[in-house]
Design a protein around this motif. Structure first.
Motif, short mmCIF file in Angstrom:
data_model
loop_
_atom_site.label_atom_id
_atom_site.label_comp_id
_atom_site.label_asym_id
_atom_site.label_seq_id
_atom_site.Cartn_x
_atom_site.Cartn_y
_atom_site.Cartn_z
N GLU A 1 0.83 -1.20 0.00
CA GLU A 1 0.00 0.00 0.00
C GLU A 1 0.87 1.26 0.00
O GLU A 1 0.57 2.23 -0.71
CB GLU A 1 -0.92 0.01 1.22
N ARG B 1 0.70 4.27 -2.65
CA ARG B 1 0.43 5.66 -2.22
C ARG B 1 1.52 6.60 -2.74
O ARG B 1 1.23 7.74 -3.12
CB ARG B 1 0.29 5.74 -0.70
N ASN C 1 -8.56 11.10 -4.49
CA ASN C 1 -8.54 9.69 -4.12
C ASN C 1 -9.56 9.41 -3.03
O ASN C 1 -9.67 10.15 -2.06
CB ASN C 1 -7.14 9.27 -3.68
N HIS C 2 -10.31 8.33 -3.21
CA HIS C 2 -11.34 7.95 -2.26
C HIS C 2 -10.87 6.88 -1.30
O HIS C 2 -11.25 6.87 -0.14
CB HIS C 2 -12.60 7.48 -2.99
N ASP C 3 -10.06 5.94 -1.82
CA ASP C 3 -9.60 4.86 -0.96
C ASP C 3 -8.48 4.11 -1.64
O ASP C 3 -8.35 4.11 -2.86
CB ASP C 3 -10.76 3.90 -0.66
N VAL C 4 -7.68 3.46 -0.81
CA VAL C 4 -6.64 2.54 -1.26
C VAL C 4 -6.79 1.31 -0.39
O VAL C 4 -6.78 1.42 0.84
CB VAL C 4 -5.23 3.15 -1.13
N VAL C 5 -6.96 0.15 -1.03
CA VAL C 5 -7.17 -1.10 -0.31
C VAL C 5 -6.09 -2.08 -0.74
O VAL C 5 -5.85 -2.25 -1.94
CB VAL C 5 -8.57 -1.68 -0.62
N GLU D 1 -6.83 1.19 -6.01
CA GLU D 1 -7.01 2.63 -5.77
C GLU D 1 -8.33 3.05 -6.40
O GLU D 1 -8.61 2.72 -7.56
CB GLU D 1 -5.86 3.39 -6.42
N THR E 1 -10.50 6.43 -7.36
CA THR E 1 -10.24 7.87 -7.51
C THR E 1 -11.22 8.51 -8.48
O THR E 1 -11.82 7.84 -9.32
CB THR E 1 -8.78 8.09 -7.99
N SER F 1 -10.64 3.15 -11.25
CA SER F 1 -9.95 2.27 -10.31
C SER F 1 -8.66 1.84 -10.99
O SER F 1 -8.66 1.58 -12.20
CB SER F 1 -10.77 1.02 -10.01
#
Length: 131
Positions: A6, A10, A71-75, A83, A85, A101
């Motif tokens: 991650e 990032r 960006n909304h989330d990184v999993v 990602e 976004t 994504s």
């Protein structure tokens, strides 16, 4: 392991937001594979660091200015990082916003494959090609 992968992604997201080709080049493997969807002039699979960097330079050259990313989330898991976004950009004076994504396959130290999924690829292609 997932946290380390991650962190790599990032750093990639940050490099993409800054359009920092040097940093992007340091985060992807020599033989990275990048899958860009659609039917536009940039849609295809890119093989190797130099082709991927050329894609980013070409895409940036198609735009009126730098894109804006939210960006909304990184999993992350043991093998992949996703990602989510929203991106907005102008081309030919027309603004377009799209949800995307990126799915990253990351080894221990670098990104080895990226798949891009764009929510409405038809609208994206139409905006990018001016149709």
């Amino acid at each position: 392991m997932a946290a380390a992968k991650e962190a790599i992604v990032r750093r990639m997201i940050d490099a993409l937001a800054r359009a920092d080709l040097t940093a992007i080049g340091e985060l992807v493997s020599d033989d990275v594979v990048y899958h860009f969807p659609g039917r536009s002039s940039v849609a295809r699979t890119y093989f190797g660091r130099s082709e991927v960097l050329e894609l980013f330079a070409t895409f940036r050259g198609l735009l009126d200015g730098p894109p804006r990313m939210a960006n909304h989330d990184v999993v992350a898991s043991e093998a992949h990082v996703v990602e989510l976004t929203t991106i907005a950009a102008e081309r030919g004076g027309r603004t377009h916003e799209w949800h995307a994504s990126r799915i990253y396959h990351v080894d221990d130290v670098e990104i080895i494959e990226i798949w891009v999924v764009i929510e409405d690829i038809y609208a994206f292609d139409a905006w990018l090609t001016g149709s």
